[in-house]
Design a protein around this motif. Structure first.
Motif, mmCIF file in Angstrom:
data_model
loop_
_atom_site.group_PDB
_atom_site.id
_atom_site.type_symbol
_atom_site.label_atom_id
_atom_site.label_comp_id
_atom_site.label_asym_id
_atom_site.label_seq_id
_atom_site.Cartn_x
_atom_site.Cartn_y
_atom_site.Cartn_z
ATOM 1 N N THR A 1 16.168 24.134 -22.535
ATOM 2 C CA THR A 1 14.959 23.574 -23.127
ATOM 3 C C THR A 1 13.649 24.574 -22.417
ATOM 4 O OG1 THR A 1 15.985 21.531 -23.184
ATOM 5 C CG2 THR A 1 13.462 21.619 -23.457
ATOM 6 N N SER A 2 13.741 24.550 -21.142
ATOM 7 C CA SER A 2 12.396 25.420 -20.420
ATOM 8 C C SER A 2 12.401 26.901 -20.790
ATOM 9 C CB SER A 2 12.604 24.984 -18.953
ATOM 10 O OG SER A 2 13.736 25.464 -18.576
ATOM 11 N N MET A 3 13.604 27.208 -21.349
ATOM 12 C CA MET A 3 13.586 28.740 -21.708
ATOM 13 C C MET A 3 13.223 29.171 -23.015
ATOM 14 S SD MET A 3 14.512 30.620 -19.003
ATOM 15 C CE MET A 3 13.369 29.739 -18.167
ATOM 16 N N LYS A 4 12.957 28.054 -23.772
ATOM 17 C CA LYS A 4 12.606 28.356 -25.164
ATOM 18 C C LYS A 4 11.218 29.388 -25.428
ATOM 19 C CE LYS A 4 12.334 26.328 -29.612
ATOM 20 N NZ LYS A 4 13.129 27.201 -30.353
ATOM 21 N N PRO A 5 10.159 29.049 -24.422
ATOM 22 C CA PRO A 5 9.174 30.345 -24.477
ATOM 23 C C PRO A 5 9.718 31.378 -24.215
ATOM 24 C CG PRO A 5 8.480 28.292 -23.204
ATOM 25 C CD PRO A 5 10.005 27.907 -23.733
ATOM 26 N N ASN B 1 11.335 33.061 -27.168
ATOM 27 C CA ASN B 1 10.512 33.444 -28.048
ATOM 28 C C ASN B 1 9.774 34.658 -27.714
ATOM 29 O OD1 ASN B 1 11.078 31.266 -29.692
ATOM 30 N ND2 ASN B 1 9.402 29.831 -28.606
ATOM 31 N N ARG B 2 9.461 34.833 -26.485
ATOM 32 C CA ARG B 2 8.728 36.079 -25.957
ATOM 33 C C ARG B 2 9.757 37.294 -26.269
ATOM 34 N NH1 ARG B 2 4.084 36.973 -22.619
ATOM 35 N NH2 ARG B 2 4.385 34.831 -22.063
ATOM 36 N N ILE B 3 10.793 36.989 -25.752
ATOM 37 C CA ILE B 3 11.963 38.168 -26.037
ATOM 38 C C ILE B 3 12.052 38.509 -27.452
ATOM 39 C CG2 ILE B 3 14.340 38.919 -25.592
ATOM 40 C CD1 ILE B 3 14.040 37.433 -22.860
ATOM 41 N N LYS B 4 12.237 37.634 -28.386
ATOM 42 C CA LYS B 4 12.499 37.725 -29.710
ATOM 43 C C LYS B 4 11.197 38.568 -30.315
ATOM 44 C CE LYS B 4 15.539 33.966 -30.863
ATOM 45 N NZ LYS B 4 15.843 32.853 -31.603
ATOM 46 N N ARG B 5 10.067 38.306 -29.739
ATOM 47 C CA ARG B 5 8.746 39.195 -30.425
ATOM 48 C C ARG B 5 8.930 40.372 -29.889
ATOM 49 N NH1 ARG B 5 6.000 34.379 -29.095
ATOM 50 N NH2 ARG B 5 5.168 35.358 -27.027
ATOM 51 N N ALA B 6 9.414 40.624 -28.372
ATOM 52 C CA ALA B 6 9.535 41.813 -27.877
ATOM 53 C C ALA B 6 10.484 42.880 -28.726
ATOM 54 C CB ALA B 6 9.757 41.846 -26.303
ATOM 55 N N GLN B 7 11.591 41.921 -29.259
ATOM 56 C CA GLN B 7 12.604 42.749 -29.883
ATOM 57 C C GLN B 7 11.986 43.304 -31.340
ATOM 58 O OE1 GLN B 7 15.692 39.983 -31.377
ATOM 59 N NE2 GLN B 7 17.160 41.866 -31.085
ATOM 60 N N GLY B 8 11.234 42.373 -31.819
ATOM 61 C CA GLY B 8 10.607 42.968 -33.162
ATOM 62 C C GLY B 8 9.588 44.042 -32.790
ATOM 63 N N GLN B 9 8.864 44.067 -31.730
ATOM 64 C CA GLN B 9 8.065 45.096 -31.139
ATOM 65 C C GLN B 9 8.826 46.486 -31.311
ATOM 66 O OE1 GLN B 9 6.028 43.163 -27.894
ATOM 67 N NE2 GLN B 9 4.000 43.557 -29.105
ATOM 68 N N LEU B 10 10.062 46.307 -30.524
ATOM 69 C CA LEU B 10 10.885 47.354 -30.032
ATOM 70 C C LEU B 10 11.182 47.995 -31.405
ATOM 71 C CD1 LEU B 10 11.936 49.520 -27.824
ATOM 72 C CD2 LEU B 10 13.812 47.702 -27.887
ATOM 73 N N ALA B 11 11.711 47.218 -32.243
ATOM 74 C CA ALA B 11 12.049 47.890 -33.893
ATOM 75 C C ALA B 11 10.783 48.568 -34.385
ATOM 76 C CB ALA B 11 12.370 46.599 -34.548
ATOM 77 N N GLY B 12 9.593 48.291 -34.184
ATOM 78 C CA GLY B 12 8.342 48.781 -34.562
ATOM 79 C C GLY B 12 8.268 50.144 -34.134
ATOM 80 N N VAL B 13 8.397 50.067 -32.664
ATOM 81 C CA VAL B 13 8.473 51.548 -31.735
ATOM 82 C C VAL B 13 9.370 52.556 -32.597
ATOM 83 C CG1 VAL B 13 8.866 52.636 -29.664
ATOM 84 C CG2 VAL B 13 7.550 50.302 -29.776
#
Length: 88
Positions: A6-10, A13-25
């Motif tokens: 539960t406390s790891m949810k944020p 989410n941050r890692i999922k955003r980073a994953q999307g950014q990495l796909a963008g790279v």
């Protein structure tokens, strides 16, 4: 020590955003985009992952203190220090 999901949810989410950014790279590289654009996005990914790591270590420290009722002797300080410094 197991982390509370539960406390790891944020962090998740941050890692999922980073994953999307990495796909963008990768996309930028495949398109042959400007070096500056690629490096800027790569730096953003790196910073996001660093922050996620620091959040995990901070959460782990907090859990250790709560579970150990604030007794620092029960906290493996060297282990947490090593984890923290591995992100530096």
């Amino acid at each position: 020590m197991e982390l509370d999901p539960t406390s790891m949810k944020p962090v998740i989410n941050r890692i999922k955003r980073a994953q999307g950014q990495l796909a963008g790279v990768l996309r930028l590289l495949e398109e042959g985009r400007e070096c500056e654009d690629v490096v800027t996005q790569l730096a953003a990914v790196s910073k996001a992952l660093d922050r996620a790591g620091f959040a995990i270590v901070a959460n782990g420290l907090q859990q250790c203190l709560v579970e150990g009722e604030g007794d620092l002797d029960t906290l493996d300080v060297k282990k947490m220090e090593k984890l923290f410094l591995s992100l530096a």
